[in-house]
Design an enzyme around this catalytic site. Structure first.
Site, PDB file in Angstrom:
ATOM      1  N   LYS A  36       0.736  -1.162   0.316  1.00  0.00           N
ATOM      2  CA  LYS A  36      -0.062  -0.045  -0.482  1.00  0.00           C
ATOM      3  C   LYS A  36       1.119   1.031   0.361  1.00  0.00           C
ATOM      4  O   LYS A  36       0.734   2.292  -0.526  1.00  0.00           O
ATOM      5  CB  LYS A  36      -0.503  -0.003   1.344  1.00  0.00           C
ATOM      6  CG  LYS A  36      -0.269   0.461   2.048  1.00  0.00           C
ATOM      7  CD  LYS A  36      -1.688   0.261   3.269  1.00  0.00           C
ATOM      8  CE  LYS A  36      -0.677  -0.159   5.351  1.00  0.00           C
ATOM      9  NZ  LYS A  36      -0.442   1.838   5.254  1.00  0.00           N
ATOM     10  N   THR A  37       2.162   1.208   0.532  1.00  0.00           N
ATOM     11  CA  THR A  37       2.971   2.341   0.895  1.00  0.00           C
ATOM     12  C   THR A  37       2.969   2.897  -0.875  1.00  0.00           C
ATOM     13  O   THR A  37       4.030   4.061  -1.279  1.00  0.00           O
ATOM     14  CB  THR A  37       3.584   2.444   1.628  1.00  0.00           C
ATOM     15  OG1 THR A  37       3.695   1.453   2.736  1.00  0.00           O
ATOM     16  CG2 THR A  37       4.405   3.772   2.165  1.00  0.00           C
ATOM     17  N   ASP A 233      -4.524   7.275   4.879  1.00  0.00           N
ATOM     18  CA  ASP A 233      -3.654   5.455   5.408  1.00  0.00           C
ATOM     19  C   ASP A 233      -3.893   5.460   6.175  1.00  0.00           C
ATOM     20  O   ASP A 233      -4.537   6.160   7.473  1.00  0.00           O
ATOM     21  CB  ASP A 233      -2.120   5.885   5.050  1.00  0.00           C
ATOM     22  CG  ASP A 233      -1.276   4.910   5.274  1.00  0.00           C
ATOM     23  OD1 ASP A 233      -2.203   4.066   5.021  1.00  0.00           O
ATOM     24  OD2 ASP A 233      -0.187   4.810   5.707  1.00  0.00           O
ATOM     25  N   GLU A 234      -4.217   4.309   6.647  1.00  0.00           N
ATOM     26  CA  GLU A 234      -5.321   3.525   7.768  1.00  0.00           C
ATOM     27  C   GLU A 234      -6.681   4.214   8.042  1.00  0.00           C
ATOM     28  O   GLU A 234      -6.614   4.163   9.020  1.00  0.00           O
ATOM     29  CB  GLU A 234      -3.940   3.421   9.263  1.00  0.00           C
ATOM     30  CG  GLU A 234      -2.385   3.015   8.991  1.00  0.00           C
ATOM     31  CD  GLU A 234      -2.516   1.080   8.214  1.00  0.00           C
ATOM     32  OE1 GLU A 234      -3.830   0.968   8.472  1.00  0.00           O
ATOM     33  OE2 GLU A 234      -1.249   1.387   8.723  1.00  0.00           O
ATOM     34  N   GLN A 264      -7.708  -5.249   9.530  1.00  0.00           N
ATOM     35  CA  GLN A 264      -7.046  -4.617  10.282  1.00  0.00           C
ATOM     36  C   GLN A 264      -7.373  -3.392  11.821  1.00  0.00           C
ATOM     37  O   GLN A 264      -6.478  -2.304  12.361  1.00  0.00           O
ATOM     38  CB  GLN A 264      -5.831  -4.087  10.255  1.00  0.00           C
ATOM     39  CG  GLN A 264      -4.884  -5.477   9.104  1.00  0.00           C
ATOM     40  CD  GLN A 264      -3.319  -5.220   8.378  1.00  0.00           C
ATOM     41  OE1 GLN A 264      -3.084  -5.129   9.333  1.00  0.00           O
ATOM     42  NE2 GLN A 264      -3.421  -5.021   7.578  1.00  0.00           N
ATOM     43  N   ARG A 622       2.285 -10.499  10.538  1.00  0.00           N
ATOM     44  CA  ARG A 622       3.950  -9.472  11.000  1.00  0.00           C
ATOM     45  C   ARG A 622       4.378 -10.701  10.238  1.00  0.00           C
ATOM     46  O   ARG A 622       5.896 -10.387  10.372  1.00  0.00           O
ATOM     47  CB  ARG A 622       3.921  -9.616  12.385  1.00  0.00           C
ATOM     48  CG  ARG A 622       2.778  -8.182  12.953  1.00  0.00           C
ATOM     49  CD  ARG A 622       2.927  -7.006  12.226  1.00  0.00           C
ATOM     50  NE  ARG A 622       1.250  -7.528  11.319  1.00  0.00           N
ATOM     51  CZ  ARG A 622       0.749  -6.433  10.537  1.00  0.00           C
ATOM     52  NH1 ARG A 622       1.864  -5.552   9.825  1.00  0.00           N
ATOM     53  NH2 ARG A 622      -0.521  -6.560   9.559  1.00  0.00           N
TER      54      ARG A 622
END
Length: 696
Positions: A36-37, A233-234, A264, A622
């Site tokens: 995504k980044t 973002d997020e 998330q 993770r």
């Protein structure tokens, strides 16, 4: 600048679609490890390449300084540092702070306001409670702080009802009603204290900007016209007030791209509202939805396990991440006797992996649901000399010695800051007692004075004599001297701070109050660390000021600083699952996978198990190469050894994805626990006996 096609190279079909779709509302569902980044930064570069906007007309908002820094670095690699520095890439709080520094006077505040730390807010709330507490009526400032923060984040400053758990005893209901009955008065007292001190808390940074735009629509229009393209973002972590801020910013052009993953969303306990991402298409009709469905982080068994667990949630966008890292080992589930045995087995498994793969300590993360779980693992790691770091422990700026020095700096910048003033007026000791402070406080209330001016008036009118008079004159002279030094800027900021520390005799105070020489040395090193932090700030800031440093330190947290600076040596990382969000490690050990720990016991009462399942999903995702679950058959809780049951989330992982290794038969351990508790020989009984012996 490169051509448009350059910024689409190497992207999969959906990633490229998210980069190209720059007009109108866009929802990008970016699952764990989906790049995504990369998409967000390429999108910024694409907008600039197509000349749809100048760099300063683009706003990208995220949640941590670490994420904002990484985003800025990646944009710089694409479009150059000059353009990247002009694009506004910021956290919500930093963005709002800059607006308030320029315009808060329109709301009746002074521009030299300070930001209350967590310790400051506790101080103000404790003072608000002083007048209502009795031996029969005791209150926790923390409960009021949590509720006030939720009210502000949800934009419900006139709604004082507290959440009612799904299961609530009569005693719990009575306690909740007691807090509800006092909440309106405590809220008013707390806000009045903040306003009188020309101070705002963290939640106010956002709420005051929204109020500014509401009361001064012309200010809102300025920012609407300034930013032609907005990215968040997020987005799954936004609360009501953050949602409202974004809505106000884009209402004219609707060029909003939000990136997030509902699976998330793990911050409901602090006000995050998952419905913001679930209802995006309803809130912004005609929105384009793009799903980044490929996971580039984890091996197939890890992702299959994560997909299987999260599929049990009802409130989610239906999707399944597709692995791109190929096959790998099945997950390991290790059953141990108790928390000490669990810690030993974590060590053994780590060393086994190192022998087989050559992995370094940096490759390992030990994750847990609650900070209290770290202790046994720290002891085990220390016992064999394995270096480690704990993320998410006590914040650097919340340590007592750092709070003392920062409080001195705060009242130099903002003489109205009552919490900071009260912390240091008698630190080190100057003979200024509570009686003297009450006298001064009454004068301040009568004449609307700062505490410093109240002190001066008390001296002039002869209200204070003896040691207190001498101490106050010393303190006022000190403040006047250093306020002048910082204003004149004849020396670097960090040198003036070092002089302040020396002048007040703080090293001698540390040595007087420390438990032992080692503790004194540790605390003094912290003081030198903050002086060094100020020097680093001076070397990087365009126009360094004392107020600018205080703003930066208020908005920075230890996890951000750790992620930015790294470590000089290879270390094992210990952290809560919440702290691990956004990070990745080749090998992840999740400890304490038992009902009551994850899911947390509170979630079972409050009907928030779905958020706990999302937290479990975050833990699994993770891991890059391998994921190991550890559980105990018994655990000491509240001084008593308890029989544990495996987490319901572990049972949701298909059997073929997990290899179970039992090092402690559950039925045998359970029988031992029952016998020990019945005979008083359990761990809880031993601890109580040890404490009784120590008191004797």
């Amino acid at each position: 600048m490169a051509s448009e096609s350059t910024y689409l190279a190497g992207l999969n079909e959906n990633q490229a679609a998210a980069v190209r779709q720059i007009e109108g509302p866009v929802l990008v569902i970016a699952g764990a490890g989906s790049g995504k980044t990369r998409v967000v930064t390429r999108r910024i570069a694409y907008i600039l390449a197509t000349q749809k906007a100048a760099p300063e007309e683009i706003l990208a908002v995220t949640f941590t300084n670490k994420a904002a820094g990484e985003m800025r670095e990646r944009v710089a690699e694409l479009v150059g540092k000059k353009n990247a520095d002009t694009v506004v890439i910021s956290t919500f709080h930093s963005f709002c702070l800059k607006i308030l520094r320029e315009h808060i006077d329109l709301l009746g505040y002074r521009k030299n306001f300070t930001i209350a730390s967590e310790s400051d807010t506790r101080t103000l709330l404790s003072r608000a409670l002083d007048d209502i507490e009795t031996p029969e009526e005791a209150f926790s400032p923390g409960i009021f702080r949590e509720q006030i923060s939720l009210m502000k984040s949800q934009e419900k400053s006139d709604n004082f009802a507290m959440a009612v758990p799904a299961e609530e005893s009569k005693e719990e209901a009575a306690n909740r009603e007691k807090y509800e009955s006092w909440l309106p008065e405590i809220y008013d007292r707390y806000q009045s204290a903040l306003r009188a001190a020309n101070t705002v808390d963290f939640d106010d940074l956002l709420g005051l900007v929204l109020r500014l735009w509401k009361e001064h629509p012309e200010m809102r229009e300025i920012f609407q016209n300034k930013f032609k393209y907005v990215m968040v973002d997020e987005y799954q972590d936004t609360n009501t007030i953050q949602y409202r801020l974004i809505q106000n910013l884009v209402m004219a052009h609707k060029n909003l791209c939000v990136v997030g993953d509902d699976d998330q969303s793990i911050y409901g306990w602090r006000g995050a509202d998952i419905s913001n991402i679930l209802n995006f298409e309803k809130d912004f009709p005609g929105a384009k939805k793009i799903n980044l469905g490929y996971n580039y982080r984890s091996k197939e068994p890890i992702l299959a396990a994560a997909n299987a667990v999260i599929a049990n949630n009802n409130k989610r966008i239906d999707k399944e991440m597709i692995p791109q890292q190929g096959p790998g080992r099945t997950l390991d589930r290790i059953v141990t006797a108790d928390e000490e045995h669990e810690a030993r087995m974590v060590l053994e498994w780590m060393q086994n992996i190192q022998r087989k793969t050559g992995a370094s300590f940096d490759d390992f993360a030990i994750l847990y649901r609650s900070n209290v779980q770290s202790r046994a693992h720290e002891i085990a790691l220390r016992s064999v000399g394995i270096p480690y770091i704990v993320i998410g422990g006590q914040e650097f700026f919340e340590r007592a010695e750092i709070r003392d020095i920062v409080s001195y700096l705060k009242i130099i910048v903002n003489p109205w800051d009552e919490a900071a003033f009260l912390r240091v007026v008698n630190m080190p000791r100057r003979g200024i007692g509570d009686k003297t402070l009450h006298t001064i406080h009454d004068l301040c209330l009568e004449d609307n004075l700062t505490l410093g001016k109240g002190m001066a008036k008390a001296l002039t009118e002869g209200h204070i004599t003896g040691n207190a008079e001498k101490g106050i004159r010393n303190f006022l002279g000190l403040m006047k001297d250093f306020r002048f030094r910082f204003k004149e800027k004849q020396q670097p900021l960090h040198e003036i701070v070092q002089q302040l520390v020396h002048t007040i005799g703080y090293r001698a105070e540390i040595e007087r109050t420390a438990k032992n020489p080692e503790h004194a040395s540790f605390r003094w090193e912290n003081i030198q660390a903050i002086v060094k932090a100020i020097e680093e700030y001076e070397n990087t800031a365009e126009n360094p000021t004392l107020g600018g440093f205080l703003d930066q330190s208020s908005l920075t947290r230890d996890a951000d600083r750790f992620a930015k600076n790294g470590q000089d040596r290879s270390v094992v990382t210990l952290m809560t699952i919440h702290s691990a969000k956004g990070l990745e490690f080749p090998y992840v050990f999740l400890v304490g996978t038992e009902d009551g720990i994850i899911p947390h016991a509170r979630s079972l009462r409050e009907n928030t198990v779905e958020e706990e399942r999302r937290l479990f999903y975050v833990a699994i995702t993770r891991a890059q190469r391998h994921f190991t679950l550890f559980e105990t058959c018994s655990r000491v809780k509240h001084g008593r050894e308890m029989i544990c049951t495996p987490s319901r989330f572990v049972k949701e992982i298909p059997d073929e994805l997990v290899r179970v290794r039992t090092y402690a038969p559950r039925d045998v351990i359970a029988q031992q626990v029952r016998e020990n508790n019945n005979t008083g020989k359990g761990k809880g009984a031993k601890k109580k006996a040890a404490k009784k012996k120590a008191r004797a």
